[in-house]
Design a protein around this motif. Sequence first.
Motif, PDB file in Angstrom:
ATOM      1  N   LEU A  14      16.322   3.051   0.342  1.00  0.00           N
ATOM      2  CA  LEU A  14      15.985   2.008   0.165  1.00  0.00           C
ATOM      3  C   LEU A  14      14.585   2.522   1.055  1.00  0.00           C
ATOM      4  CD1 LEU A  14      16.564  -1.078   0.571  1.00  0.00           C
ATOM      5  CD2 LEU A  14      16.978  -0.391   3.293  1.00  0.00           C
ATOM      6  N   THR A  15      14.339   3.467   1.436  1.00  0.00           N
ATOM      7  CA  THR A  15      12.856   3.073   1.734  1.00  0.00           C
ATOM      8  C   THR A  15      12.057   4.327   0.328  1.00  0.00           C
ATOM      9  OG1 THR A  15      13.270   3.988   3.723  1.00  0.00           O
ATOM     10  CG2 THR A  15      11.161   5.400   2.725  1.00  0.00           C
ATOM     11  N   GLU A  16      12.375   4.456  -0.682  1.00  0.00           N
ATOM     12  CA  GLU A  16      12.264   4.997  -2.131  1.00  0.00           C
ATOM     13  C   GLU A  16      11.482   4.009  -2.621  1.00  0.00           C
ATOM     14  OE1 GLU A  16      13.785   7.431  -5.866  1.00  0.00           O
ATOM     15  OE2 GLU A  16      13.657   8.202  -3.536  1.00  0.00           O
ATOM     16  N   GLU A  17      12.676   3.118  -2.740  1.00  0.00           N
ATOM     17  CA  GLU A  17      12.505   1.547  -2.877  1.00  0.00           C
ATOM     18  C   GLU A  17      11.537   0.784  -3.004  1.00  0.00           C
ATOM     19  OE1 GLU A  17      14.064  -1.628  -5.996  1.00  0.00           O
ATOM     20  OE2 GLU A  17      14.081   0.629  -5.886  1.00  0.00           O
ATOM     21  N   TYR A  18      11.340   0.775  -1.754  1.00  0.00           N
ATOM     22  CA  TYR A  18      10.392  -0.404  -0.580  1.00  0.00           C
ATOM     23  C   TYR A  18       8.667   0.715  -1.434  1.00  0.00           C
ATOM     24  CZ  TYR A  18      13.724  -3.033   1.734  1.00  0.00           C
ATOM     25  OH  TYR A  18      14.939  -3.687   2.939  1.00  0.00           O
ATOM     26  N   VAL A  39       4.109   0.029  -4.034  1.00  0.00           N
ATOM     27  CA  VAL A  39       3.616   0.740  -5.483  1.00  0.00           C
ATOM     28  C   VAL A  39       2.585  -0.239  -6.487  1.00  0.00           C
ATOM     29  CG1 VAL A  39       2.708   2.835  -6.503  1.00  0.00           C
ATOM     30  CG2 VAL A  39       3.489   3.044  -4.728  1.00  0.00           C
ATOM     31  N   GLU A  40       4.473  -0.634  -7.275  1.00  0.00           N
ATOM     32  CA  GLU A  40       4.092  -1.921  -7.719  1.00  0.00           C
ATOM     33  C   GLU A  40       3.104  -3.148  -7.638  1.00  0.00           C
ATOM     34  OE1 GLU A  40       8.087  -2.448  -9.122  1.00  0.00           O
ATOM     35  OE2 GLU A  40       8.217  -0.653 -10.445  1.00  0.00           O
ATOM     36  N   ALA A  41       3.290  -3.514  -6.167  1.00  0.00           N
ATOM     37  CA  ALA A  41       2.397  -4.901  -5.956  1.00  0.00           C
ATOM     38  C   ALA A  41       1.307  -3.962  -5.880  1.00  0.00           C
ATOM     39  CB  ALA A  41       3.117  -4.913  -4.896  1.00  0.00           C
ATOM     40  N   LEU A  42       0.825  -3.019  -5.630  1.00  0.00           N
ATOM     41  CA  LEU A  42      -0.903  -2.368  -5.327  1.00  0.00           C
ATOM     42  C   LEU A  42      -1.208  -2.021  -6.561  1.00  0.00           C
ATOM     43  CD1 LEU A  42      -0.700  -0.159  -2.217  1.00  0.00           C
ATOM     44  CD2 LEU A  42      -0.970  -2.078  -1.919  1.00  0.00           C
ATOM     45  N   GLU A  43      -0.550  -1.685  -7.585  1.00  0.00           N
ATOM     46  CA  GLU A  43      -0.801  -1.829  -8.776  1.00  0.00           C
ATOM     47  C   GLU A  43      -1.241  -2.943  -9.584  1.00  0.00           C
ATOM     48  OE1 GLU A  43       1.662   0.706 -10.709  1.00  0.00           O
ATOM     49  OE2 GLU A  43       1.035   2.684 -10.091  1.00  0.00           O
ATOM     50  N   THR A  44      -0.191  -4.368  -9.386  1.00  0.00           N
ATOM     51  CA  THR A  44      -0.484  -5.361  -9.952  1.00  0.00           C
ATOM     52  C   THR A  44      -1.970  -6.058  -9.444  1.00  0.00           C
ATOM     53  OG1 THR A  44       1.858  -5.651 -10.306  1.00  0.00           O
ATOM     54  CG2 THR A  44       0.909  -7.831  -9.907  1.00  0.00           C
ATOM     55  N   MET A  45      -1.563  -5.989  -8.250  1.00  0.00           N
ATOM     56  CA  MET A  45      -2.841  -6.513  -7.495  1.00  0.00           C
ATOM     57  C   MET A  45      -4.362  -5.980  -7.967  1.00  0.00           C
ATOM     58  SD  MET A  45      -1.776  -6.862  -3.612  1.00  0.00           S
ATOM     59  CE  MET A  45      -2.809  -6.744  -2.497  1.00  0.00           C
ATOM     60  N   ALA A  46      -4.270  -4.327  -8.144  1.00  0.00           N
ATOM     61  CA  ALA A  46      -5.558  -3.982  -8.368  1.00  0.00           C
ATOM     62  C   ALA A  46      -6.260  -4.349 -10.007  1.00  0.00           C
ATOM     63  CB  ALA A  46      -5.714  -2.651  -8.902  1.00  0.00           C
ATOM     64  N   ALA A  47      -4.596  -4.209 -10.384  1.00  0.00           N
ATOM     65  CA  ALA A  47      -4.977  -5.180 -12.026  1.00  0.00           C
ATOM     66  C   ALA A  47      -5.686  -5.988 -12.558  1.00  0.00           C
ATOM     67  CB  ALA A  47      -3.830  -4.748 -12.848  1.00  0.00           C
ATOM     68  N   ASN A  48      -5.155  -7.447 -10.809  1.00  0.00           N
ATOM     69  CA  ASN A  48      -5.440  -8.460 -11.139  1.00  0.00           C
ATOM     70  C   ASN A  48      -6.578  -8.833 -10.469  1.00  0.00           C
ATOM     71  OD1 ASN A  48      -3.316  -9.114 -12.341  1.00  0.00           O
ATOM     72  ND2 ASN A  48      -2.186 -10.096 -10.829  1.00  0.00           N
ATOM     73  N   SER A  49      -7.567  -8.345  -9.997  1.00  0.00           N
ATOM     74  CA  SER A  49      -8.139  -8.250  -9.194  1.00  0.00           C
ATOM     75  C   SER A  49      -9.543  -8.699 -10.209  1.00  0.00           C
ATOM     76  CB  SER A  49      -9.091  -7.123  -8.243  1.00  0.00           C
ATOM     77  OG  SER A  49      -8.828  -5.909  -8.841  1.00  0.00           O
ATOM     78  N   THR A  50      -9.881  -8.439 -11.302  1.00  0.00           N
ATOM     79  CA  THR A  50     -10.736  -8.580 -12.093  1.00  0.00           C
ATOM     80  C   THR A  50     -11.209  -9.705 -12.531  1.00  0.00           C
ATOM     81  OG1 THR A  50      -9.625  -8.124 -14.218  1.00  0.00           O
ATOM     82  CG2 THR A  50     -11.576  -6.327 -12.616  1.00  0.00           C
ATOM     83  N   LYS A  51      -9.396 -10.409 -12.055  1.00  0.00           N
ATOM     84  CA  LYS A  51      -9.266 -11.990 -12.305  1.00  0.00           C
ATOM     85  C   LYS A  51      -9.808 -13.010 -11.696  1.00  0.00           C
ATOM     86  CE  LYS A  51      -5.526 -10.145 -15.842  1.00  0.00           C
ATOM     87  NZ  LYS A  51      -3.598 -10.487 -15.890  1.00  0.00           N
TER      88      LYS A  51
END
Length: 189
Positions: free
Chosen positions: A69-73, A78-90
Motif C-alpha cells: 500500500l505504501t508503494e502504491e501511495y 510521484v505521478e502527481a508530482l510529475e504531472t504537476m511538473a509537466a503542467n507547471s509551464t501551462k
Amino acid sequence: MLVTVRSLAMDWQEFADQATVLGVVVALAVGIATTIVMIRQEKVTRDGQRLQREQAEATAARTEAAAALTEEYTRRVVEALETMAANSTKPAITSEAKAARWTLVHQHRSRYLLTNVGNADAKNVRVSAHESLPLLGLDEAPEEVRPHEAVSFLAVRAFGTRDSTITVTWTDSETGEDRTWKYPLPPGS
C-alpha cells in the motif's frame, strides 16, 4: 522352638518380597505418570509454537500488505508530482476539474463512513476489502454516490485480519473511466 524361628524367618522373607513387588509397581506407576506428563507438555509446547508461527505469518502478511500500500501511495505521489511538473509551464486553470474524491472516517465501534467529497457523481460504486476483513451493510449501499453523499458500512477486524485496506472502485461520471481508491481503515477512537 525350631519351628517358630523358621516361621518367623519365612515371614520376613515374604514381607521383603512383597515390599520389592510394591516398590516395582510404584516405580512403574511413577514412570507411566511422568511419561504422560511429558507427552502433554510436549503437546502444549507444539501448540504454543504453532500459535507463535501463525501469529508471525499473520504479522508478516500485514507488513507486506502495508508495504504494498505504501508503494502504491508513493507511486501515486510521484505521478502527481510529475504531472504537476509537466503542467507547471501551462497557465493555471481557475476551475477545478470535476471528479469524485473520497474520505473514510471511523464513526463508532466497527462502523465507518465513506464520503464522496469531490464535485462529481461516482457511478457503479463498489466497496471491497481483503478476504480476511469482512464488510457488512453494503447490500443497501447505492450504486451512485453524489457529491457529499456517504456510504455507511461495518468492517470487522479480527485476529486473522491480514490487510485492513478498503478499496473503492467506481466509474467516473465525466470520463466514463473506471477509477480505484484504496485507503486503510482509520483507527477507532
